[in-house]
Structures are given as structure tokens and as C-alpha cells.
Design an enzyme around this catalytic site. Structure first.
Site, PDB file in Angstrom:
ATOM      1  N   CYS A 141       0.827  -1.207   0.000  1.00  0.00           N
ATOM      2  CA  CYS A 141       0.000   0.000   0.000  1.00  0.00           C
ATOM      3  C   CYS A 141       0.866   1.265   0.000  1.00  0.00           C
ATOM      4  O   CYS A 141       1.362   1.695   1.043  1.00  0.00           O
ATOM      5  CB  CYS A 141      -0.941  -0.006   1.209  1.00  0.00           C
ATOM      6  SG  CYS A 141      -2.066   1.400   1.236  1.00  0.00           S
ATOM      7  N   CYS A 144      -0.531   4.189   1.980  1.00  0.00           N
ATOM      8  CA  CYS A 144      -0.415   3.996   3.436  1.00  0.00           C
ATOM      9  C   CYS A 144       1.027   4.203   3.908  1.00  0.00           C
ATOM     10  O   CYS A 144       1.271   4.851   4.921  1.00  0.00           O
ATOM     11  CB  CYS A 144      -0.817   2.577   3.827  1.00  0.00           C
ATOM     12  SG  CYS A 144      -2.354   2.027   3.103  1.00  0.00           S
ATOM     13  N   ASP A 145       1.979   3.634   3.179  1.00  0.00           N
ATOM     14  CA  ASP A 145       3.338   3.523   3.715  1.00  0.00           C
ATOM     15  C   ASP A 145       4.382   4.356   2.971  1.00  0.00           C
ATOM     16  O   ASP A 145       5.529   4.439   3.417  1.00  0.00           O
ATOM     17  CB  ASP A 145       3.773   2.041   3.703  1.00  0.00           C
ATOM     18  CG  ASP A 145       2.923   1.202   4.652  1.00  0.00           C
ATOM     19  OD1 ASP A 145       2.415   1.776   5.644  1.00  0.00           O
ATOM     20  OD2 ASP A 145       2.751  -0.001   4.407  1.00  0.00           O
TER      21      ASP A 145
HETATM   22  C1  LIG Z   1       0.386  -3.703   4.483  1.00  0.00           C
HETATM   23  C2  LIG Z   1      -0.816  -2.804   4.553  1.00  0.00           C
HETATM   24  C3  LIG Z   1      -0.714  -1.594   5.210  1.00  0.00           C
HETATM   25  C4  LIG Z   1      -1.816  -0.753   5.288  1.00  0.00           C
HETATM   26  N1  LIG Z   1      -1.679   0.436   5.937  1.00  0.00           N
HETATM   27  C5  LIG Z   1      -2.738   1.262   6.007  1.00  0.00           C
HETATM   28  C6  LIG Z   1      -2.607   2.525   6.657  1.00  0.00           C
HETATM   29  O1  LIG Z   1      -1.556   2.879   7.181  1.00  0.00           O
HETATM   30  N2  LIG Z   1      -3.704   3.330   6.671  1.00  0.00           N
HETATM   31  C7  LIG Z   1      -4.887   2.984   6.076  1.00  0.00           C
HETATM   32  O2  LIG Z   1      -5.846   3.755   6.130  1.00  0.00           O
HETATM   33  N3  LIG Z   1      -5.024   1.807   5.444  1.00  0.00           N
HETATM   34  C8  LIG Z   1      -3.981   0.942   5.396  1.00  0.00           C
HETATM   35  N4  LIG Z   1      -4.106  -0.239   4.724  1.00  0.00           N
HETATM   36  C9  LIG Z   1      -5.386  -0.563   4.076  1.00  0.00           C
HETATM   37  C10 LIG Z   1      -6.385  -1.043   5.132  1.00  0.00           C
HETATM   38  O3  LIG Z   1      -5.785  -2.057   5.906  1.00  0.00           O
HETATM   39  C11 LIG Z   1      -7.664  -1.548   4.494  1.00  0.00           C
HETATM   40  O4  LIG Z   1      -8.191  -0.562   3.647  1.00  0.00           O
HETATM   41  C12 LIG Z   1      -8.694  -1.889   5.544  1.00  0.00           C
HETATM   42  O5  LIG Z   1      -8.167  -2.806   6.481  1.00  0.00           O
HETATM   43  C13 LIG Z   1      -9.964  -2.462   4.929  1.00  0.00           C
HETATM   44  O6  LIG Z   1     -10.821  -2.764   5.974  1.00  0.00           O
HETATM   45  P1  LIG Z   1     -12.004  -3.808   5.824  1.00  0.00           P
HETATM   46  O7  LIG Z   1     -12.700  -3.797   7.143  1.00  0.00           O
HETATM   47  O8  LIG Z   1     -12.789  -3.522   4.614  1.00  0.00           O
HETATM   48  O9  LIG Z   1     -11.342  -5.232   5.566  1.00  0.00           O
HETATM   49  P2  LIG Z   1     -10.078  -6.010   6.118  1.00  0.00           P
HETATM   50  O10 LIG Z   1      -9.216  -5.207   6.987  1.00  0.00           O
HETATM   51  O11 LIG Z   1      -9.499  -6.652   4.911  1.00  0.00           O
HETATM   52  O12 LIG Z   1     -10.764  -7.139   7.033  1.00  0.00           O
HETATM   53  C14 LIG Z   1     -11.513  -8.157   6.476  1.00  0.00           C
HETATM   54  C15 LIG Z   1     -12.019  -9.042   7.588  1.00  0.00           C
HETATM   55  O13 LIG Z   1     -12.928 -10.009   7.051  1.00  0.00           O
HETATM   56  C16 LIG Z   1     -12.639 -11.276   7.626  1.00  0.00           C
HETATM   57  N5  LIG Z   1     -13.170 -12.298   6.724  1.00  0.00           N
HETATM   58  C17 LIG Z   1     -12.839 -12.570   5.429  1.00  0.00           C
HETATM   59  N6  LIG Z   1     -13.557 -13.612   4.970  1.00  0.00           N
HETATM   60  C18 LIG Z   1     -14.378 -13.996   5.998  1.00  0.00           C
HETATM   61  C19 LIG Z   1     -15.346 -15.032   6.153  1.00  0.00           C
HETATM   62  N7  LIG Z   1     -15.634 -15.881   5.159  1.00  0.00           N
HETATM   63  N8  LIG Z   1     -15.981 -15.146   7.347  1.00  0.00           N
HETATM   64  C20 LIG Z   1     -15.719 -14.271   8.370  1.00  0.00           C
HETATM   65  N9  LIG Z   1     -14.806 -13.281   8.264  1.00  0.00           N
HETATM   66  C21 LIG Z   1     -14.137 -13.157   7.096  1.00  0.00           C
HETATM   67  C22 LIG Z   1     -11.141 -11.289   7.809  1.00  0.00           C
HETATM   68  O14 LIG Z   1     -10.755 -12.267   8.772  1.00  0.00           O
HETATM   69  C23 LIG Z   1     -10.927  -9.857   8.305  1.00  0.00           C
HETATM   70  O15 LIG Z   1     -11.162  -9.786   9.686  1.00  0.00           O
HETATM   71  C24 LIG Z   1      -3.039  -1.130   4.669  1.00  0.00           C
HETATM   72  C25 LIG Z   1      -3.142  -2.349   4.022  1.00  0.00           C
HETATM   73  C26 LIG Z   1      -2.052  -3.205   3.966  1.00  0.00           C
HETATM   74  C27 LIG Z   1      -2.188  -4.531   3.280  1.00  0.00           C
END
Ligand SMILES: Cc1cc2nc3c(=O)[nH]c(=O)nc-3n(C[C@H](O)[C@H](O)[C@H](O)COP(=O)(O)OP(=O)(O)OC[C@H]3O[C@@H](n4cnc5c(N)ncnc54)[C@H](O)[C@@H]3O)c2cc1C
Length: 322
Positions: A141, A144-145
Site C-alpha cells: 500500500c 499507506c506507507d
Molecule cells: C500492508 C498494509 C498496510 C496498510 N496500511 C494502512 C494505513 O496505514 N492506513 C490505512 O488507512 N489503510 C492501510 N491499509 C489498508 C487497510 O488495511 C484496508 O483498507 C482496511 O483494512 C480495509 O478494511 P475492511 O474492514 O474492509 O477489511 P479487512 O481489513 O481486509 O478485514 C476483512 C475481515 O474479514 C474477515 N473475513 C474474510 N472472509 C471472511 C469469512 N468468510 N468469514 C468471516 N470473516 C471473514 C477477515 O478475517 C478480516 O477480519 C493497509 C493495508 C495493507 C495490506
């Protein structure tokens, strides 16, 4: 399969920023939400050390701590957080219908409203040296980083629009960006290629792949290989960004809910409504554009509000027809 079927008002699938924010709002609206965390409790942010851009943390915060705090906040209002993976769904197409969900192939849940927050998974190259240095200079990302590599030399892998956009984003912050493109052309649009080619501190290397990421604790360099000539080269970098795409975690919803051709759930207009009444989607699972924790949290809030309104309308309809 268990014999007992639990009937609940609001089910939240996924425990990232979207899921927890939906849980905070749903619990405060007395929807008594139950959340299943999935295989990655806390979501993608648990794979990163520093989160510097989430509002409310002036000194920044590490990802896992932030997610524990979000969980505590959701639980404070009565969200029940359960470890478990949703393995199958049978969504109703009727307004007021009951959505059937199976957890870990055994537990049956029936929910009046479902909020899908299963996120997306960033793709990596899969090299051992890359995996070892994730969080130590290897990131998926740039937005992000990238800031952590201000005035430093970095490299980015990828050839699509996102890679091109992230490469030019990094070039604004970093001293120099090397972009590695596996083929002899870029997939990015002509406009994005134009931007890349006109960025003075950005060099594109075609037919070039990562051979090894160098460094023990942190990235110290990169060995590249030209896939035509076999020639290897070492470049000095401190950050490596992988921009080869994301996979939305939607396999279990295929055939049940409308998705785009890359598997992202389609939501209606500015809302989190899917094509199915009572099923809402928030966070990265329905957003391939912004993919940030704060935008995921924002749509998590919207999903809980949409679910609350939906359930209130159904209750009113039931009272009127009674
Ligand atoms: C390396 C990295 C660094 C990042 N740094 C930043 C940052 O500094 N700032 C920022 O704003 N964003 C950052 N991001 C982006 C950010 O992490 C994502 O945009 C954000 O986490 C998305 O949130 P979400 O809740 O949509 O899903 P996610 O965080 O992807 O969470 C998905 C959830 O769904 C669950 N899940 C999946 N399938 C199932 C299932 N079948 N049954 C039950 N549960 C399930 C998973 O276990 C997980 O808990 C970063 C991403 C990465 C990869």
C-alpha cells in the site's frame, strides 16, 4: 451440522475497520450485532506496524493495537465478537426474508440483516525474501506507507493503472522510484503511461522481475532479473511496493449477490445496499478505488445505518399488516 439454529437481528461478517465500525453503530442502535472475525481477526491492519493516517491518533499507532481498541469499543456497546469463518450463505431475495449463514461448516445462523465486511487480500509475489520483509520495507500500500520512505529510493512492482498511479504518488515523496514491469509493455491506460513516462525521478524497467529482496530485518536493496537476457542487477532501495492487485474475499457469495467482473460486491449509489434486501456491504470488499482504513470505517458506519433503517421499515410494515 448443529441441530440448533440461532435467530439474530444483525450479523456482521469480518473484523476489519469496516466490520468494527458497523458493529459500534449497530450495537448502539440496539441491533444486538454478532460478528464473526474470520481467519484474520482485526483484518489487514494487523499486518502493518505503523498506521499514521487514521484520524485521532496524533502520534500514529501500530495496526494490531488499533484493531484491539476498535474491538474493545464495539464490545463496550454489546457487540458479541466470535471467532469463526462464514463458510456458506443462503441469502433471501425477499424484503423481510431471513438470511441463512453457516459458520465453520457447522453452526447455523439466521439473520434479519447481514453486513458483509470481508475485505480484500493484497496479492504478493510469494518470494521468501519478500514475505520475510513484509512490514520491514515491503508493503502492498503506497498511499499507506509511502510517507515512511520520504526522500529515499524505492521500487514498485506492477504494470496496471493502480501500479502506475502509486508509482507517480511515490515519485512525489521519494527521491527516486524504479518501476518493474514483467512484460515489455504496461497494462496501464495511455494517460497513466504518459504520466509515468513524464515523471523525471521515475525509471521503468521492462521485462524485469524481482529475483530477491535484500536485507535481514529491513529492506536494503533489490536484486532484479531481466527475464529475456537473464541478466541480474542490484539496486539500492529502502522500500519495495507490490502493486499487482487485490482479491476481494467474496468467493462464498458468488452466485448469491451481484458483483463486478473482478469479484467486488456492487452497492447501490451512495449507499451500502446490495441487490438483496437486508444484505449490506462495507469496506474494501465493495471498494477497489480508495482501500483505506478510514474509508472502510466510513462505509461500515453507513452499512449499520442502512441496516437499522431497513429493519425499522420491516418492523413498521409488520405492525401495519398485523
Ligand atoms: C500492508 C498494509 C498496510 C496498510 N496500511 C494502512 C494505513 O496505514 N492506513 C490505512 O488507512 N489503510 C492501510 N491499509 C489498508 C487497510 O488495511 C484496508 O483498507 C482496511 O483494512 C480495509 O478494511 P475492511 O474492514 O474492509 O477489511 P479487512 O481489513 O481486509 O478485514 C476483512 C475481515 O474479514 C474477515 N473475513 C474474510 N472472509 C471472511 C469469512 N468468510 N468469514 C468471516 N470473516 C471473514 C477477515 O478475517 C478480516 O477480519 C493497509 C493495508 C495493507 C495490506
Amino acid at each position: 451440522m448443529s441441530d440448533t439454529i440461532e435467530r439474530i437481528k444483525c450479523l456482521i461478517i469480518g473484523s476489519g475497520p469496516a466490520g468494527y465500525t458497523a458493529a459500534i453503530y449497530a450495537a448502539r442502535a440496539d441491533l444486538k450485532p454478532i460478528m464473526y472475525t474470520g481467519m484474520e481477526p482485526g483484518g489487514q491492519l494487523t499486518t502493518t506496524t505503523e498506521v499514521d493516517n487514521f484520524p485521532g491518533y496524533p502520534e500514529g499507532i501500530d495496526g494490531p493495537t488499533m484493531m484491539v481498541q476498535l474491538q474493545q469499543q464495539a464490545e463496550r456497546f454489546g457487540t458479541e465478537v466470535r471467532i469463526g469463518m462464514v463458510t456458506a450463505v443462503d441469502f433471501s431475495k425477499e424484503v423481510g426474508g431471513i438470511h441463512k449463514v453457516t459458520v465453520d461448516n457447522t453452526t447455523q445462523i439466521e439473520a434479519e440483516a447481514v453486513i458483509i465486511s470481508t475485505g480484500a487480500t493484497a496479492k504478493y509475489l510469494g518470494l521468501p525474501s519478500e514475505q520475510k520483509l513484509r512490514g520491514g520495507g515491503v508493503s502492498a500500500c503506497a498511499v499507506c506507507d509511502g510517507f515512511f520512505y520520504k526522500n529515499q529510493n524505492v521500487a514498485i512492482v506492477g504494470a496496471g493503472d493502480t501500479a502506475a498511479e502509486e508509482a507517480t504518488y511515490l515519485a512525489n515523496i521519494c527521491s527516486h522510484v524504479t518501476m518493474l514491469v514483467r512484460k515489455d509493455f504496461m497494462r496501464a491506460s495511455k494517460a497513466m503511461q504518459h504520466r509515468v513516462n513524464n515523471t523525471p525521478n521515475l525509471t521503468v524497467k521492462y521485462n524485469t522481475e524481482v529475483d530477491e529482496v535484500l536485507g535481514e530485518q529491513v529492506v536494503e536493496g533489490l536484486r532484479t532479473v531481466n527475464n529475456q537476457s537473464g541478466e541480474k542487477e542490484e539496486i539500492e532501495i529502502t522500500g519495495l511496493f507490490i502493486a499487482i492487485g487485490h482479491k476481494p474475499n467474496t468467493d462464498i457469495f458468488k452466485g448469491q449477490i451481484d458483483m463486478d467482473d473482478t469479484g467486488y460486491i456492487i452497492t447501490e449509489g451512495k449507499s451500502t445496499k446490495t441487490n438483496l434486501p437486508g444484505v449490506f456491504a462495507s469496506g474494501d470488499v465493495q471498494d477497489k478505488e480508495y482501500r483505506q482504513a478510514v474509508t472502510a470505517a466510513g462505509t461500515g458506519c453507513m452499512a449499520a445505518l442502512d441496516a437499522e433503517r431497513y429493519l425499522a421499515t420491516i418492523e413498521t410494515n409488520e405492525e401495519v399488516s398485523a
